[in-house]
Design a protein around this motif. Structure first.
Motif, PDB file in Angstrom:
ATOM      1  N   HIS A 136       2.383  -1.336 -11.837  1.00  0.00           N
ATOM      2  CA  HIS A 136       3.290  -0.195 -12.007  1.00  0.00           C
ATOM      3  C   HIS A 136       3.173   0.781 -10.838  1.00  0.00           C
ATOM      4  N   ALA A 137       1.935   1.082 -10.439  1.00  0.00           N
ATOM      5  CA  ALA A 137       1.718   2.026  -9.337  1.00  0.00           C
ATOM      6  C   ALA A 137       2.306   1.500  -8.038  1.00  0.00           C
ATOM      7  N   GLN A 138       2.063   0.234  -7.723  1.00  0.00           N
ATOM      8  CA  GLN A 138       2.577  -0.283  -6.454  1.00  0.00           C
ATOM      9  C   GLN A 138       4.097  -0.377  -6.492  1.00  0.00           C
ATOM     10  N   ASP A 139       4.688  -0.661  -7.671  1.00  0.00           N
ATOM     11  CA  ASP A 139       6.152  -0.670  -7.790  1.00  0.00           C
ATOM     12  C   ASP A 139       6.714   0.725  -7.532  1.00  0.00           C
ATOM     13  N   ALA A 140       6.068   1.743  -8.109  1.00  0.00           N
ATOM     14  CA  ALA A 140       6.529   3.123  -7.959  1.00  0.00           C
ATOM     15  C   ALA A 140       6.396   3.610  -6.519  1.00  0.00           C
ATOM     16  N   LEU A 141       5.330   3.175  -5.852  1.00  0.00           N
ATOM     17  CA  LEU A 141       5.089   3.619  -4.481  1.00  0.00           C
ATOM     18  C   LEU A 141       6.013   2.943  -3.474  1.00  0.00           C
ATOM     19  N   GLY A 142       6.337   1.701  -3.691  1.00  0.00           N
ATOM     20  CA  GLY A 142       7.077   0.940  -2.687  1.00  0.00           C
ATOM     21  C   GLY A 142       6.112   0.385  -1.663  1.00  0.00           C
ATOM     22  N   ASP A 143       6.599   0.115  -0.467  1.00  0.00           N
ATOM     23  CA  ASP A 143       5.794  -0.529   0.567  1.00  0.00           C
ATOM     24  C   ASP A 143       4.644   0.365   1.026  1.00  0.00           C
ATOM     25  N   VAL A 144       3.425  -0.070   0.755  1.00  0.00           N
ATOM     26  CA  VAL A 144       2.224   0.678   1.142  1.00  0.00           C
ATOM     27  C   VAL A 144       1.989   0.486   2.641  1.00  0.00           C
ATOM     28  N   VAL A 145       1.788   1.611   3.347  1.00  0.00           N
ATOM     29  CA  VAL A 145       1.607   1.554   4.803  1.00  0.00           C
ATOM     30  C   VAL A 145       0.246   2.074   5.265  1.00  0.00           C
ATOM     31  N   PHE A 146      -0.502   2.736   4.357  1.00  0.00           N
ATOM     32  CA  PHE A 146      -1.797   3.304   4.753  1.00  0.00           C
ATOM     33  C   PHE A 146      -2.646   3.527   3.513  1.00  0.00           C
ATOM     34  N   VAL A 147      -3.954   3.267   3.634  1.00  0.00           N
ATOM     35  CA  VAL A 147      -4.896   3.618   2.571  1.00  0.00           C
ATOM     36  C   VAL A 147      -6.079   4.363   3.187  1.00  0.00           C
ATOM     37  N   ASP A 148      -6.517   5.388   2.499  1.00  0.00           N
ATOM     38  CA  ASP A 148      -7.713   6.127   2.869  1.00  0.00           C
ATOM     39  C   ASP A 148      -8.753   5.811   1.798  1.00  0.00           C
TER      40      ASP A 148
ATOM     41  N   VAL B 206     -20.085   1.396  -3.613  1.00  0.00           N
ATOM     42  CA  VAL B 206     -20.992   0.418  -3.011  1.00  0.00           C
ATOM     43  C   VAL B 206     -20.284  -0.500  -2.020  1.00  0.00           C
ATOM     44  N   ALA B 207     -18.942  -0.527  -2.059  1.00  0.00           N
ATOM     45  CA  ALA B 207     -18.185  -1.338  -1.098  1.00  0.00           C
ATOM     46  C   ALA B 207     -16.743  -0.860  -1.085  1.00  0.00           C
ATOM     47  N   VAL B 208     -16.098  -1.036   0.063  1.00  0.00           N
ATOM     48  CA  VAL B 208     -14.664  -0.788   0.175  1.00  0.00           C
ATOM     49  C   VAL B 208     -14.005  -2.048   0.728  1.00  0.00           C
ATOM     50  N   ASN B 209     -12.725  -2.178   0.491  1.00  0.00           N
ATOM     51  CA  ASN B 209     -11.986  -3.352   0.915  1.00  0.00           C
ATOM     52  C   ASN B 209     -11.470  -3.145   2.341  1.00  0.00           C
ATOM     53  N   GLU B 210     -12.238  -3.597   3.315  1.00  0.00           N
ATOM     54  CA  GLU B 210     -11.836  -3.454   4.713  1.00  0.00           C
ATOM     55  C   GLU B 210     -10.567  -4.243   5.016  1.00  0.00           C
ATOM     56  N   ASP B 211     -10.344  -5.356   4.308  1.00  0.00           N
ATOM     57  CA  ASP B 211      -9.102  -6.113   4.502  1.00  0.00           C
ATOM     58  C   ASP B 211      -7.899  -5.259   4.133  1.00  0.00           C
ATOM     59  N   LEU B 212      -8.028  -4.456   3.079  1.00  0.00           N
ATOM     60  CA  LEU B 212      -6.945  -3.560   2.664  1.00  0.00           C
ATOM     61  C   LEU B 212      -6.726  -2.463   3.696  1.00  0.00           C
ATOM     62  N   ARG B 213      -7.809  -1.945   4.236  1.00  0.00           N
ATOM     63  CA  ARG B 213      -7.688  -0.908   5.279  1.00  0.00           C
ATOM     64  C   ARG B 213      -6.918  -1.465   6.479  1.00  0.00           C
ATOM     65  N   ASN B 214      -7.201  -2.720   6.834  1.00  0.00           N
ATOM     66  CA  ASN B 214      -6.539  -3.357   7.979  1.00  0.00           C
ATOM     67  C   ASN B 214      -5.132  -3.835   7.665  1.00  0.00           C
ATOM     68  N   ASP B 215      -4.853  -4.143   6.389  1.00  0.00           N
ATOM     69  CA  ASP B 215      -3.540  -4.642   5.977  1.00  0.00           C
ATOM     70  C   ASP B 215      -3.169  -4.004   4.642  1.00  0.00           C
ATOM     71  N   PRO B 216      -2.677  -2.743   4.664  1.00  0.00           N
ATOM     72  CA  PRO B 216      -2.366  -2.027   3.423  1.00  0.00           C
ATOM     73  C   PRO B 216      -1.340  -2.735   2.543  1.00  0.00           C
ATOM     74  N   SER B 217      -0.566  -3.637   3.110  1.00  0.00           N
ATOM     75  CA  SER B 217       0.446  -4.336   2.310  1.00  0.00           C
ATOM     76  C   SER B 217      -0.184  -5.208   1.219  1.00  0.00           C
ATOM     77  N   LEU B 218      -1.489  -5.481   1.309  1.00  0.00           N
ATOM     78  CA  LEU B 218      -2.171  -6.224   0.244  1.00  0.00           C
ATOM     79  C   LEU B 218      -2.066  -5.491  -1.096  1.00  0.00           C
ATOM     80  N   ALA B 219      -1.941  -4.162  -1.049  1.00  0.00           N
ATOM     81  CA  ALA B 219      -1.777  -3.387  -2.277  1.00  0.00           C
ATOM     82  C   ALA B 219      -0.461  -3.720  -2.967  1.00  0.00           C
ATOM     83  N   ASN B 220       0.522  -4.191  -2.206  1.00  0.00           N
ATOM     84  CA  ASN B 220       1.793  -4.626  -2.780  1.00  0.00           C
ATOM     85  C   ASN B 220       1.793  -6.102  -3.139  1.00  0.00           C
ATOM     86  N   SER B 221       1.301  -6.925  -2.236  1.00  0.00           N
ATOM     87  CA  SER B 221       1.399  -8.371  -2.440  1.00  0.00           C
ATOM     88  C   SER B 221       0.436  -8.891  -3.496  1.00  0.00           C
TER      89      SER B 221
END
Length: 124
Positions: free
Chosen positions: A27-39, A74-89
Protein backbone atom coordinates in the motif's frame (compact mmCIF):
# COMPACT_ATOMS: atom_id res chain seq x y z
CA UNK A 1 8.49 -16.09 10.64
CA UNK A 2 5.79 -13.75 11.90
CA UNK A 3 4.82 -10.59 10.02
CA UNK A 4 3.07 -7.64 11.65
CA UNK A 5 2.06 -4.22 10.33
CA UNK A 6 1.79 -0.63 11.54
CA UNK A 7 -0.89 1.95 10.82
CA UNK A 8 1.89 3.93 9.09
CA UNK A 9 2.25 1.10 6.53
CA UNK A 10 5.50 -0.48 7.65
CA UNK A 11 5.86 -4.24 7.92
CA UNK A 12 8.10 -6.09 10.34
CA UNK A 13 9.14 -9.74 10.12
CA UNK A 14 10.59 -11.42 13.15
CA UNK A 15 12.35 -14.72 12.82
CA UNK A 16 14.42 -15.39 15.92
CA UNK A 17 12.72 -13.42 18.72
CA UNK A 18 15.50 -10.87 18.63
CA UNK A 19 16.21 -9.49 15.16
CA UNK A 20 13.45 -8.24 12.87
CA UNK A 21 13.42 -6.93 9.30
CA UNK A 22 11.46 -3.74 8.50
CA UNK A 23 10.15 -2.38 5.21
CA UNK A 24 7.19 -0.58 3.64
CA UNK A 25 3.98 -2.27 2.59
CA UNK A 26 2.53 -2.70 -0.89
CA UNK A 27 0.00 0.00 0.00
CA UNK A 28 2.78 2.44 0.93
CA UNK A 29 4.78 1.88 -2.24
CA UNK A 30 1.58 2.19 -4.34
CA UNK A 31 0.76 5.51 -2.64
CA UNK A 32 4.29 6.83 -3.06
CA UNK A 33 4.79 5.89 -6.70
CA UNK A 34 8.30 5.49 -8.09
CA UNK A 35 10.79 5.58 -5.21
CA UNK A 36 13.92 7.57 -6.12
CA UNK A 37 15.76 7.93 -2.78
CA UNK A 38 15.92 6.33 0.66
CA UNK A 39 17.58 7.67 3.78
CA UNK A 40 18.36 4.70 6.00
CA UNK A 41 19.16 4.78 9.73
CA UNK A 42 22.65 4.47 11.16
CA UNK A 43 23.74 0.99 12.23
CA UNK A 44 24.23 0.90 16.01
CA UNK A 45 21.74 3.65 16.72
CA UNK A 46 18.80 2.91 19.04
CA UNK A 47 15.31 4.20 18.30
CA UNK A 48 12.13 4.19 20.35
CA UNK A 49 8.88 2.88 18.91
CA UNK A 50 7.38 5.63 16.74
CA UNK A 51 10.66 7.48 16.14
CA UNK A 52 11.48 8.49 12.57
CA UNK A 53 14.20 6.09 11.47
CA UNK A 54 14.43 6.98 7.81
CA UNK A 55 12.86 8.67 4.83
CA UNK A 56 11.64 7.39 1.50
CA UNK A 57 11.25 9.83 -1.39
CA UNK A 58 9.38 9.27 -4.61
CA UNK A 59 8.48 11.30 -7.66
CA UNK A 60 5.21 12.16 -5.84
CA UNK A 61 6.16 12.72 -2.20
CA UNK A 62 8.46 12.05 0.72
CA UNK A 63 7.42 9.93 3.69
CA UNK A 64 8.98 9.16 7.04
CA UNK A 65 9.75 5.58 8.02
CA UNK A 66 8.74 5.03 11.63
CA UNK A 67 10.20 2.47 14.03
CA UNK A 68 7.54 -0.18 14.63
CA UNK A 69 9.30 -1.28 17.86
CA UNK A 70 12.02 -0.02 20.15
CA UNK A 71 15.42 -1.40 19.25
CA UNK A 72 18.92 -1.03 17.86
CA UNK A 73 19.61 -0.95 14.13
CA UNK A 74 21.86 -3.91 13.33
CA UNK A 75 21.84 -3.74 9.51
CA UNK A 76 20.60 -1.61 6.64
CA UNK A 77 19.85 -2.64 3.08
CA UNK A 78 22.73 -1.18 1.07
CA UNK A 79 21.21 -2.65 -2.11
CA UNK A 80 18.14 -0.47 -1.49
CA UNK A 81 20.30 2.59 -0.91
CA UNK A 82 22.00 1.93 -4.27
CA UNK A 83 18.76 1.02 -6.09
CA UNK A 84 15.72 2.65 -4.38
CA UNK A 85 13.41 1.15 -7.01
CA UNK A 86 13.64 -2.14 -5.06
CA UNK A 87 11.09 -0.57 -2.70
CA UNK A 88 8.65 -0.66 -5.63
CA UNK A 89 9.62 -3.87 -7.38
CA UNK A 90 9.85 -6.05 -4.24
CA UNK A 91 8.74 -4.09 -1.14
CA UNK A 92 8.12 -7.23 0.91
CA UNK A 93 11.40 -8.90 -0.09
CA UNK A 94 14.60 -7.40 -1.51
CA UNK A 95 13.22 -3.89 -0.88
CA UNK A 96 13.52 -4.21 2.91
CA UNK A 97 14.90 -1.16 4.75
CA UNK A 98 16.69 -2.27 7.93
CA UNK A 99 17.06 -4.92 10.59
CA UNK A 100 16.44 -4.06 14.23
CA UNK A 101 17.34 -5.89 17.44
CA UNK A 102 14.01 -5.78 19.29
CA UNK A 103 14.31 -4.76 22.95
CA UNK A 104 10.62 -5.12 23.90
CA UNK A 105 8.78 -8.05 22.33
CA UNK A 106 5.51 -6.84 23.86
CA UNK A 107 5.58 -3.96 21.36
CA UNK A 108 5.82 -6.45 18.50
CA UNK A 109 2.83 -8.35 19.84
CA UNK A 110 0.79 -5.10 19.89
CA UNK A 111 1.19 -4.55 16.12
CA UNK A 112 -1.47 -5.56 13.58
CA UNK A 113 -1.57 -9.07 12.19
CA UNK A 114 -2.34 -9.49 8.44
CA UNK A 115 -6.16 -9.66 8.86
CA UNK A 116 -6.17 -6.52 11.04
CA UNK A 117 -4.00 -4.67 8.51
CA UNK A 118 -6.28 -5.77 5.65
CA UNK A 119 -9.24 -4.41 7.63
CA UNK A 120 -7.40 -1.08 8.05
CA UNK A 121 -6.77 -0.87 4.30
CA UNK A 122 -10.50 -1.28 3.62
CA UNK A 123 -11.17 1.90 5.63
CA UNK A 124 -8.80 4.07 3.58
Amino acid sequence: MTTKFTADHEWINIEDHEAAVVGITLHAQDALGDVVFVDLPEVGKTYAKGDVAGVVESVKAAADIYMPVTGEIVAVNEDLRNDPSLANSDPLGTGWFFTVKVTDMAQFDELMDPPAYDALLKTL
